[in-house]
Design a protein around this motif. Structure first.
Motif, PDB file in Angstrom:
ATOM      1  N   ILE A  17       0.870  -1.179   0.000  1.00  0.00           N
ATOM      2  CA  ILE A  17       0.000   0.000   0.000  1.00  0.00           C
ATOM      3  C   ILE A  17       0.904   1.224   0.000  1.00  0.00           C
ATOM      4  CG2 ILE A  17      -1.781   1.277   1.248  1.00  0.00           C
ATOM      5  CD1 ILE A  17      -2.484  -1.502   2.558  1.00  0.00           C
ATOM      6  N   MET A  18       0.683   2.093  -0.980  1.00  0.00           N
ATOM      7  CA  MET A  18       1.536   3.269  -1.124  1.00  0.00           C
ATOM      8  C   MET A  18       0.713   4.542  -1.109  1.00  0.00           C
ATOM      9  SD  MET A  18       4.205   2.049  -4.076  1.00  0.00           S
ATOM     10  CE  MET A  18       5.362   3.363  -3.781  1.00  0.00           C
ATOM     11  N   SER A  19       1.339   5.589  -0.656  1.00  0.00           N
ATOM     12  CA  SER A  19       0.741   6.908  -0.721  1.00  0.00           C
ATOM     13  C   SER A  19       0.486   7.259  -2.186  1.00  0.00           C
ATOM     14  CB  SER A  19       1.719   7.913  -0.097  1.00  0.00           C
ATOM     15  OG  SER A  19       1.449   9.216  -0.508  1.00  0.00           O
ATOM     16  N   THR A  20      -0.655   7.866  -2.452  1.00  0.00           N
ATOM     17  CA  THR A  20      -0.987   8.267  -3.824  1.00  0.00           C
ATOM     18  C   THR A  20       0.078   9.198  -4.391  1.00  0.00           C
ATOM     19  OG1 THR A  20      -3.309   8.066  -3.252  1.00  0.00           O
ATOM     20  CG2 THR A  20      -2.815   9.261  -5.266  1.00  0.00           C
ATOM     21  N   ALA A  21       0.748   9.944  -3.527  1.00  0.00           N
ATOM     22  CA  ALA A  21       1.805  10.860  -3.968  1.00  0.00           C
ATOM     23  C   ALA A  21       2.964  10.112  -4.626  1.00  0.00           C
ATOM     24  CB  ALA A  21       2.317  11.674  -2.785  1.00  0.00           C
ATOM     25  N   LEU A  22       3.087   8.819  -4.361  1.00  0.00           N
ATOM     26  CA  LEU A  22       4.175   8.020  -4.934  1.00  0.00           C
ATOM     27  C   LEU A  22       3.761   7.268  -6.199  1.00  0.00           C
ATOM     28  CD1 LEU A  22       5.646   6.508  -1.640  1.00  0.00           C
ATOM     29  CD2 LEU A  22       6.581   8.393  -2.999  1.00  0.00           C
ATOM     30  N   GLN A  23       2.578   7.561  -6.709  1.00  0.00           N
ATOM     31  CA  GLN A  23       2.040   6.830  -7.852  1.00  0.00           C
ATOM     32  C   GLN A  23       2.974   6.833  -9.062  1.00  0.00           C
ATOM     33  OE1 GLN A  23      -2.018   7.772  -8.440  1.00  0.00           O
ATOM     34  NE2 GLN A  23      -2.411   5.953  -9.632  1.00  0.00           N
ATOM     35  N   HIS A  25       6.240   7.529  -8.830  1.00  0.00           N
ATOM     36  CA  HIS A  25       7.597   7.446  -8.287  1.00  0.00           C
ATOM     37  C   HIS A  25       8.285   6.186  -8.810  1.00  0.00           C
ATOM     38  CE1 HIS A  25      10.806   7.312  -5.251  1.00  0.00           C
ATOM     39  NE2 HIS A  25      10.550   8.596  -5.058  1.00  0.00           N
ATOM     40  N   GLU A  26       9.590   6.227  -8.904  1.00  0.00           N
ATOM     41  CA  GLU A  26      10.381   5.095  -9.395  1.00  0.00           C
ATOM     42  C   GLU A  26      10.229   3.858  -8.502  1.00  0.00           C
ATOM     43  OE1 GLU A  26      14.916   4.433 -11.073  1.00  0.00           O
ATOM     44  OE2 GLU A  26      14.386   6.339 -10.135  1.00  0.00           O
ATOM     45  N   VAL A  27      10.026   4.060  -7.199  1.00  0.00           N
ATOM     46  CA  VAL A  27       9.823   2.933  -6.277  1.00  0.00           C
ATOM     47  C   VAL A  27       8.593   2.134  -6.696  1.00  0.00           C
ATOM     48  CG1 VAL A  27       9.180   2.321  -3.901  1.00  0.00           C
ATOM     49  CG2 VAL A  27      11.001   3.975  -4.312  1.00  0.00           C
ATOM     50  N   SER A  28       7.527   2.835  -7.025  1.00  0.00           N
ATOM     51  CA  SER A  28       6.292   2.187  -7.468  1.00  0.00           C
ATOM     52  C   SER A  28       6.521   1.388  -8.747  1.00  0.00           C
ATOM     53  CB  SER A  28       5.212   3.251  -7.694  1.00  0.00           C
ATOM     54  OG  SER A  28       4.072   2.683  -8.256  1.00  0.00           O
ATOM     55  N   THR A  29       7.228   1.968  -9.669  1.00  0.00           N
ATOM     56  CA  THR A  29       7.520   1.312 -10.943  1.00  0.00           C
ATOM     57  C   THR A  29       8.316   0.026 -10.735  1.00  0.00           C
ATOM     58  OG1 THR A  29       7.570   3.496 -11.998  1.00  0.00           O
ATOM     59  CG2 THR A  29       8.521   1.671 -13.243  1.00  0.00           C
ATOM     60  N   ILE A  30       9.336   0.091  -9.890  1.00  0.00           N
ATOM     61  CA  ILE A  30      10.168  -1.095  -9.637  1.00  0.00           C
ATOM     62  C   ILE A  30       9.353  -2.187  -8.960  1.00  0.00           C
ATOM     63  CG2 ILE A  30      12.134  -1.977  -8.310  1.00  0.00           C
ATOM     64  CD1 ILE A  30      13.518   0.736  -8.800  1.00  0.00           C
ATOM     65  N   LEU A  31       8.554  -1.819  -7.955  1.00  0.00           N
ATOM     66  CA  LEU A  31       7.741  -2.823  -7.259  1.00  0.00           C
ATOM     67  C   LEU A  31       6.763  -3.498  -8.222  1.00  0.00           C
ATOM     68  CD1 LEU A  31       7.067  -0.970  -3.894  1.00  0.00           C
ATOM     69  CD2 LEU A  31       8.403  -3.064  -4.208  1.00  0.00           C
ATOM     70  N   GLN A  34       8.365  -5.983 -10.514  1.00  0.00           N
ATOM     71  CA  GLN A  34       8.695  -7.238  -9.827  1.00  0.00           C
ATOM     72  C   GLN A  34       7.439  -8.025  -9.458  1.00  0.00           C
ATOM     73  OE1 GLN A  34      11.257  -6.377  -6.489  1.00  0.00           O
ATOM     74  NE2 GLN A  34      12.833  -5.495  -7.775  1.00  0.00           N
ATOM     75  N   GLN A  35       6.315  -7.639 -10.022  1.00  0.00           N
ATOM     76  CA  GLN A  35       5.027  -8.332  -9.865  1.00  0.00           C
ATOM     77  C   GLN A  35       4.362  -8.164  -8.500  1.00  0.00           C
ATOM     78  OE1 GLN A  35       3.918  -9.586 -12.814  1.00  0.00           O
ATOM     79  NE2 GLN A  35       5.863  -8.798 -13.551  1.00  0.00           N
ATOM     80  N   HIS A  36       4.831  -7.226  -7.675  1.00  0.00           N
ATOM     81  CA  HIS A  36       4.145  -6.972  -6.408  1.00  0.00           C
ATOM     82  C   HIS A  36       2.843  -6.238  -6.710  1.00  0.00           C
ATOM     83  CE1 HIS A  36       7.510  -8.328  -4.021  1.00  0.00           C
ATOM     84  NE2 HIS A  36       8.307  -7.627  -4.817  1.00  0.00           N
ATOM     85  N   ARG A  37       1.824  -6.514  -5.899  1.00  0.00           N
ATOM     86  CA  ARG A  37       0.525  -5.860  -6.081  1.00  0.00           C
ATOM     87  C   ARG A  37       0.556  -4.518  -5.351  1.00  0.00           C
ATOM     88  NH1 ARG A  37       0.189 -11.103  -5.346  1.00  0.00           N
ATOM     89  NH2 ARG A  37      -0.100 -10.987  -3.096  1.00  0.00           N
ATOM     90  N   VAL A  38       0.609  -3.439  -6.112  1.00  0.00           N
ATOM     91  CA  VAL A  38       0.713  -2.100  -5.543  1.00  0.00           C
ATOM     92  C   VAL A  38      -0.663  -1.452  -5.531  1.00  0.00           C
ATOM     93  CG1 VAL A  38       1.771   0.175  -5.777  1.00  0.00           C
ATOM     94  CG2 VAL A  38       3.101  -1.876  -6.324  1.00  0.00           C
TER      95      VAL A  38
END
Length: 176
Positions: A17-23, A25-31, A34-38
């Motif tokens: 679960i991520m803050s919408t502000a990180l939508q 963000h590169e962290v979101s893209t990498i996760l 890697q097939q994680h459910r974001v």
């Protein structure tokens, strides 16, 4: 929403679960790559990444942003964050951790000394994701149970091979 953990070497996938502000963000893209459910949420603290099944939460910060926007406002956000999350981590990013960056980290540590906040200095997004996933994985139920079991087996093995253990066994034989 189950975490998939198999044999050693198999991929570990979880929901994040991520803050919408990180939508974007590169962290979101990498996760996601890697097939994680974001999942994104407006109801979590800005800049936060939560691994709910592992019980850990991270708040991402860049030291340059802190220098520009002001520390006091950020420290209030951290306080709110650690009041909500029991296992909380501040991921403090800087391309180079020089004297100014270490000074910021020291002030944050001093302010939250004795709290449940741990600070992880990182240099880039790849490090950020690697540290978050490592911590989330080892604190997830199946992995934590496996680690606990392996530690218990190792402890038993060490005790069995200990000279003190042999002396106790001999003493017990003599007493009987």
């Amino acid at each position: 929403m189950m975490e998939s953990v198999g044999q050693e070497g198999s991929r570990w996938i979880t929901t994040v679960i991520m803050s919408t502000a990180l939508q974007n963000h590169e962290v979101s893209t990498i996760l996601q790559s890697q097939q994680h459910r974001v999942r994104y949420s407006d109801s979590v603290e800005t800049g936060s990444v939560i691994f709910s099944l592992s019980g850990v939460a991270f708040i991402l910060a860049d030291t340059q942003d802190l220098l520009r926007t002001g520390e006091e406002q950020f420290l209030d956000r951290i306080q709110k964050f650690i009041n909500i999350h029991r296992n909380s981590f501040l991921v403090l990013s800087a391309a180079l951790h020089g004297p100014e960056e270490w000074n910021i980290m020291f002030r944050i540590q001093r302010r939250f000394l004795g709290s449940n906040l741990r600070i992880i200095p990182v240099h880039n997004t790849a490090e950020t994701v690697k540290f978050m996933l490592t911590i989330a994985k080892i604190t997830s139920k199946p992995c934590a149970d496996d680690i606990r079991y392996k530690m218990a087996v190792a402890k038993a093995h060490i005790i069995e091979k200990s000279p003190v253990w042999e002396m106790l066994q001999q003493y017990q034989l003599h007493c009987n």
